[in-house]
Design an enzyme around this catalytic site. Sequence first.
Site, PDB file in Angstrom:
ATOM      1  N   ASP A  64       0.832  -1.192   0.000  1.00  0.00           N
ATOM      2  CA  ASP A  64       0.000   0.000   0.000  1.00  0.00           C
ATOM      3  C   ASP A  64       0.873   1.250   0.000  1.00  0.00           C
ATOM      4  OD1 ASP A  64      -2.410   1.431   0.234  1.00  0.00           O
ATOM      5  OD2 ASP A  64      -1.966   1.744   2.350  1.00  0.00           O
ATOM      6  N   THR A  97      -3.187   5.106  -3.890  1.00  0.00           N
ATOM      7  CA  THR A  97      -2.138   5.872  -3.218  1.00  0.00           C
ATOM      8  C   THR A  97      -0.814   5.816  -3.971  1.00  0.00           C
ATOM      9  OG1 THR A  97      -1.868   3.945  -1.812  1.00  0.00           O
ATOM     10  CG2 THR A  97      -3.083   5.769  -0.905  1.00  0.00           C
ATOM     11  N   THR A  98      -0.516   4.652  -4.558  1.00  0.00           N
ATOM     12  CA  THR A  98       0.710   4.564  -5.350  1.00  0.00           C
ATOM     13  C   THR A  98       0.539   5.405  -6.608  1.00  0.00           C
ATOM     14  OG1 THR A  98       0.755   2.275  -4.630  1.00  0.00           O
ATOM     15  CG2 THR A  98       2.397   2.930  -6.231  1.00  0.00           C
ATOM     16  N   ASP A 394      -8.663  -0.949   2.148  1.00  0.00           N
ATOM     17  CA  ASP A 394      -8.732  -0.308   0.831  1.00  0.00           C
ATOM     18  C   ASP A 394     -10.010  -0.718   0.123  1.00  0.00           C
ATOM     19  OD1 ASP A 394      -6.278   0.696   1.322  1.00  0.00           O
ATOM     20  OD2 ASP A 394      -5.345   0.022  -0.548  1.00  0.00           O
TER      21      ASP A 394
HETATM   22  P1  ADP Z   1      -2.694   1.973  -5.826  1.00  0.00           P
HETATM   23  O1  ADP Z   1      -2.036   2.059  -4.489  1.00  0.00           O
HETATM   24  O2  ADP Z   1      -2.467   3.200  -6.633  1.00  0.00           O
HETATM   25  O3  ADP Z   1      -4.114   1.555  -5.758  1.00  0.00           O
HETATM   26  P2  ADP Z   1      -2.215  -0.629  -6.849  1.00  0.00           P
HETATM   27  O4  ADP Z   1      -0.975  -1.388  -6.570  1.00  0.00           O
HETATM   28  O5  ADP Z   1      -3.460  -1.028  -6.133  1.00  0.00           O
HETATM   29  O6  ADP Z   1      -1.899   0.864  -6.605  1.00  0.00           O
HETATM   30  O7  ADP Z   1      -2.466  -0.720  -8.419  1.00  0.00           O
HETATM   31  C1  ADP Z   1      -3.568  -0.132  -9.008  1.00  0.00           C
HETATM   32  C2  ADP Z   1      -3.467  -0.205 -10.502  1.00  0.00           C
HETATM   33  O8  ADP Z   1      -3.506  -1.553 -10.954  1.00  0.00           O
HETATM   34  C3  ADP Z   1      -4.651   0.497 -11.116  1.00  0.00           C
HETATM   35  O9  ADP Z   1      -4.204   1.341 -12.146  1.00  0.00           O
HETATM   36  C4  ADP Z   1      -5.487  -0.644 -11.659  1.00  0.00           C
HETATM   37  O10 ADP Z   1      -6.218  -0.249 -12.792  1.00  0.00           O
HETATM   38  C5  ADP Z   1      -4.456  -1.675 -11.991  1.00  0.00           C
HETATM   39  N1  ADP Z   1      -5.030  -3.019 -11.983  1.00  0.00           N
HETATM   40  C6  ADP Z   1      -5.633  -3.657 -10.968  1.00  0.00           C
HETATM   41  N2  ADP Z   1      -6.048  -4.883 -11.336  1.00  0.00           N
HETATM   42  C7  ADP Z   1      -5.685  -5.047 -12.620  1.00  0.00           C
HETATM   43  C8  ADP Z   1      -5.816  -6.122 -13.575  1.00  0.00           C
HETATM   44  N3  ADP Z   1      -6.408  -7.248 -13.271  1.00  0.00           N
HETATM   45  N4  ADP Z   1      -5.318  -5.916 -14.812  1.00  0.00           N
HETATM   46  C9  ADP Z   1      -4.708  -4.767 -15.123  1.00  0.00           C
HETATM   47  N5  ADP Z   1      -4.546  -3.739 -14.287  1.00  0.00           N
HETATM   48  C10 ADP Z   1      -5.022  -3.863 -13.050  1.00  0.00           C
HETATM   49 MG    MG Z   2      -4.899  -0.213  -5.064  1.00  0.00          MG
END
Ligand code: ADP
Ligand code: MG
Length: 562
Positions: A64, A97-98, A394
């Site tokens: 996270d 958040t990332t 989250d």
């Molecule tokens: P954050 O902390 O920003 O939420 P995450 O590590 O949760 O970061 O990553 C979120 C990103 O991953 C988003 O841009 C989301 O669209 C993408 N994402 C999540 N699941 C998938 C998937 N199955 N295929 C492609 N992209 C995905």
């Molecule tokens: Mg996320």
Amino acid sequence: MAAMMQPQIILLKEGTDTSQGKAQLVSNINACTAVADVVRSTLGPRGMDKLIHDDKGTVTISNDGATIMKLLDIVHPAAKILVDIAKSQDSEVGDGTTTVVLLAAEFLREAKPFIEDGVHPQNLIRSFRNASYKAIQKIKELAKSIEGQSLEEKKRLLSKCAATTLSSKLIGGEKEFFASMVVDAVGAIGDGDRLNMIGIKKVPGGTMRDSFLVNGVAFKKTFSYAGFEQQPKKFLNPKILLLNIELELKSEKENAEIRLSDPSQYQSIVDAEWNIIYEKLDKCVQSGAKVVLSRLAIGDLATQYFADRDIFCAGRVAEEDLLRVAAATGGTVQTSVNNVVDEVLGTCEHFEERQVGNERFNIFSGCPSGRTATIVLRGGADQFIEEAERSLHDAIMIVRRATKNSTVVAGGGAIDMEISKYLRQESRAIAGKSQFFINSYAKALEVIPRQLCDNAGFDATDVLNKLRQKHALPTGEGAPYGVDINTGGIADSFANFVWEPAVVKINAINAATEAACLILSVDETVKNPKVVCKQIFLLKVFFMPNLVNILMCQDCGLMGTC
Ligand code: ADP
Ligand code: MG
């Protein structure tokens, strides 16, 4: 000559560290990029986790962004802004958040060559703000509403959003399982900002799949006295009495003085103490309650008394648990047993004390007002369960957000590519330098799909080219295309249910642009010197074999020799 004679103007204290101008701005940008590089690799379903251990030896494993940024303990003043936006994104929407940190750093990275070439930061800021406004309008336009669907359908859609959030986490392997659990939990508490009504209890051991949702309250068995084993541990539709009093035999205060004229009266004093507690216990029993909970201690006498009358009791229940039982069962916490009427008793369909892993749990399910839910999390290591809890947080936030502003956009970089394309198109109609700035803002948005590819080990250039080509289709049918995390190609994210609530993206773009503009608008950092002590007096001390002068501050006792 006259000019040379002018006295020097001293504005700041001696030792003040000031850095200014272009060099300062570039150094701030570099610091922000360095911070983003730390969290970069955690983005997306194939993102890596970070293990952070502090000086106290606490180990945290997390994916996270906000948690990592908080634990990093960043000291650079400009880079701290990125920590703040990650935190605000976490509290505002709970996810992304990332994303927000990456976007802010990428905007700055794109701005850097312009700054080095002598562009005035204010020009960049104006264009970036303009671009962000346009981007947000476009997201709102592209967002699809999930309003007006049947309850079942809505639940299914919400669990897709939760699954997308969870897919990038440690518990991503079981995302469907947890997503539907989260949707049920959020559905149980209804509207209102009562997030604390969803309890998460962590029980080490077992597997993730052993986690379960209680439509009501569950808490760990409290400390109990002898006699507890004889109490029944299961009830159907019991009445529940909630107390905030001690049910223990109290001895008289030490300094009490009683004068007796006859030794036989002594017994009556002793009896009085017992009568008080028996009277209290009797009132509890009279109320018809089958389960008695108290925030304070329930002693051995009371435990045995209740056991003899087939009543279950638990003392020293944590306040938050007691309040959640009250909310769920419709009871009210009593501070006296003198007037326990039926209205203050709570009830639930099913009460049970049962074994979960190594712990025993008191579980109240089928509660009438149904305004609470408890998720009992199981899993191997402690760090694992901790991270699972953060991930569920989250997902809970996302489902709550999506329930409120029920519009979603395609994830997996699809929405980012689409806005990027849109801004590039828009910029063509703008005359002057601003065109370049908006173009580079558009380019910065591509960081999300690029990073998703990098983290998954795909060829980012190749995938991005395909995406650009798809999104450029004049019919607009390519809009929902994003990175296909399974094959390394591109796929329709919307059709694959990689959905994110629109508010996550809107908030991320807003916060990242604001942070980037804030950092661009700083052209000078002033660091005040440490306060040095002035009141120094001289001590003459005779040290063998000679006399040494020692300077000592009257205030702080700082010493030095001379
Ligand atoms: P954050 O902390 O920003 O939420 P995450 O590590 O949760 O970061 O990553 C979120 C990103 O991953 C988003 O841009 C989301 O669209 C993408 N994402 C999540 N699941 C998938 C998937 N199955 N295929 C492609 N992209 C995905
Ligand atoms: Mg996320």
